[in-house]
Design a protein around this motif. Structure first.
Motif, PDB file in Angstrom:
ATOM      1  N   GLN A 122       0.814  -1.214   0.000  1.00  0.00           N
ATOM      2  CA  GLN A 122       0.000   0.000   0.000  1.00  0.00           C
ATOM      3  C   GLN A 122       0.844   1.259   0.000  1.00  0.00           C
ATOM      4  O   GLN A 122       0.447   2.282  -0.574  1.00  0.00           O
ATOM      5  CB  GLN A 122      -0.931  -0.013   1.219  1.00  0.00           C
ATOM      6  N   ALA A 123       2.014   1.199   0.628  1.00  0.00           N
ATOM      7  CA  ALA A 123       2.881   2.379   0.714  1.00  0.00           C
ATOM      8  C   ALA A 123       4.338   1.929   0.723  1.00  0.00           C
ATOM      9  O   ALA A 123       4.947   1.813   1.794  1.00  0.00           O
ATOM     10  CB  ALA A 123       2.567   3.198   1.964  1.00  0.00           C
ATOM     11  N   PRO A 124       4.915   1.632  -0.435  1.00  0.00           N
ATOM     12  CA  PRO A 124       6.299   1.165  -0.495  1.00  0.00           C
ATOM     13  C   PRO A 124       7.271   2.162   0.145  1.00  0.00           C
ATOM     14  O   PRO A 124       7.077   3.369   0.070  1.00  0.00           O
ATOM     15  CB  PRO A 124       6.563   1.040  -1.996  1.00  0.00           C
ATOM     16  N   CYS A 125       8.293   1.611   0.787  1.00  0.00           N
ATOM     17  CA  CYS A 125       9.316   2.434   1.423  1.00  0.00           C
ATOM     18  C   CYS A 125      10.634   1.675   1.332  1.00  0.00           C
ATOM     19  O   CYS A 125      10.679   0.537   0.852  1.00  0.00           O
ATOM     20  CB  CYS A 125       8.959   2.734   2.876  1.00  0.00           C
ATOM     21  N   ALA A 126      11.716   2.288   1.808  1.00  0.00           N
ATOM     22  CA  ALA A 126      13.013   1.606   1.769  1.00  0.00           C
ATOM     23  C   ALA A 126      13.029   0.422   2.725  1.00  0.00           C
ATOM     24  O   ALA A 126      13.448  -0.680   2.372  1.00  0.00           O
ATOM     25  CB  ALA A 126      14.133   2.585   2.102  1.00  0.00           C
ATOM     26  N   ILE A 127      12.556   0.663   3.951  1.00  0.00           N
ATOM     27  CA  ILE A 127      12.607  -0.356   4.998  1.00  0.00           C
ATOM     28  C   ILE A 127      11.348  -0.260   5.855  1.00  0.00           C
ATOM     29  O   ILE A 127      10.943   0.835   6.246  1.00  0.00           O
ATOM     30  CB  ILE A 127      13.848  -0.169   5.899  1.00  0.00           C
ATOM     31  N   LEU A 128      10.756  -1.404   6.163  1.00  0.00           N
ATOM     32  CA  LEU A 128       9.570  -1.472   7.011  1.00  0.00           C
ATOM     33  C   LEU A 128       9.914  -2.320   8.227  1.00  0.00           C
ATOM     34  O   LEU A 128      10.312  -3.483   8.092  1.00  0.00           O
ATOM     35  CB  LEU A 128       8.400  -2.080   6.242  1.00  0.00           C
ATOM     36  N   ILE A 129       9.779  -1.744   9.420  1.00  0.00           N
ATOM     37  CA  ILE A 129      10.177  -2.415  10.655  1.00  0.00           C
ATOM     38  C   ILE A 129       8.950  -2.712  11.508  1.00  0.00           C
ATOM     39  O   ILE A 129       8.223  -1.795  11.907  1.00  0.00           O
ATOM     40  CB  ILE A 129      11.136  -1.534  11.488  1.00  0.00           C
ATOM     41  N   PRO A 130       8.681  -4.000  11.829  1.00  0.00           N
ATOM     42  CA  PRO A 130       7.570  -4.288  12.748  1.00  0.00           C
ATOM     43  C   PRO A 130       7.936  -3.891  14.171  1.00  0.00           C
ATOM     44  O   PRO A 130       9.088  -4.029  14.584  1.00  0.00           O
ATOM     45  CB  PRO A 130       7.399  -5.807  12.621  1.00  0.00           C
ATOM     46  N   THR A 131       6.962  -3.397  14.906  1.00  0.00           N
ATOM     47  CA  THR A 131       7.192  -3.031  16.307  1.00  0.00           C
ATOM     48  C   THR A 131       6.082  -3.603  17.173  1.00  0.00           C
ATOM     49  O   THR A 131       4.953  -3.822  16.714  1.00  0.00           O
ATOM     50  CB  THR A 131       7.240  -1.497  16.501  1.00  0.00           C
TER      51      THR A 131
END
Length: 200
Positions: A122-131
């Motif tokens: 839905q919203a590509p980014c460089a890095i996606l981090i789960p928290t």
């Protein structure tokens, strides 16, 4: 938006603190590695590369039941970056992004993997981090173009620091993203949590 997402499972560790092969420790009568692969597969990962190390022959038997690519880290004493790069070399460049999963984190829920993938699409980014509860966990998701900038001798944290402006944190209701198995005490704790999750 449909984007194929792959995963690299780091299973080349020598389990020095545990004293036995973490990837093969039984959880619910299955090797820990199989639980990791199940979560990725059920979470809609399109392709999985498993990076093996010195105990590769034994560990590979736990991965063969799944349609995985088995890769051997050419440097048995290498760091995490060497394993990531080995896994990356086996994956097609057409995958939009790649999850980096650890073989000793077997309690991550498939719904968490699916939510990460959907968020990225839905919203590509460089890095996606789960928290979870404000703490960063695993598996992080990297745009493949970014992951290919990882240099030998670096850590994933080094790569993240170079892309802070385009890194997004994604809260999930899953404590499993924080739970690994470094010691026998960790293993006993995860076993108890799994039994509780399944109502035993």
């Amino acid at each position: 938006m449909s984007m194929p997402i792959a995963a690299i499972v780091l299973a080349a560790g020598r389990s020095t603190r545990m004293g036995r092969c973490k990837q093969l420790l039984p959880l619910n009568e299955r090797p820990a590695l199989q639980l990791v692969l199940n979560a990725l597969t059920e979470g809609q990962v399109a392709r999985i590369a498993v990076v093996l190390g010195p105990q590769g022959l034994e560990v590979s038997s736990a991965a063969e039941a799944r349609d995985t690519i088995l890769v051997t880290n050419p440097d048995p004493a290498g760091d995490m970056a060497s394993s990531v790069l080995a896994g990356l070399s086996a994956l097609d460049p057409s995958y939009a992004a790649i999850l980096i999963a650890l073989a000793d984190m077997p309690l991550i829920r498939p719904t968490t993997i699916q939510a990460l993938i959907q968020s990225y699409r839905q919203a590509p980014c460089a890095i996606l981090i789960p928290t979870h509860m404000g703490r960063s966990g695993h598996p992080p998701l990297f745009a493949q173009s970014v992951l290919r900038r990882l240099r030998a001798g670096e850590t994933l944290r080094d790569l993240r620091n170079r892309h802070k402006a385009d890194t997004r944190r994604f809260p999930v209701d899953d404590p499993g993203i924080l739970l690994d198995m470094d010691t026998s005490e960790d293993y006993s704790h995860l076993n108890a949590l799994l039994q509780k999750r399944q109502g035993r």
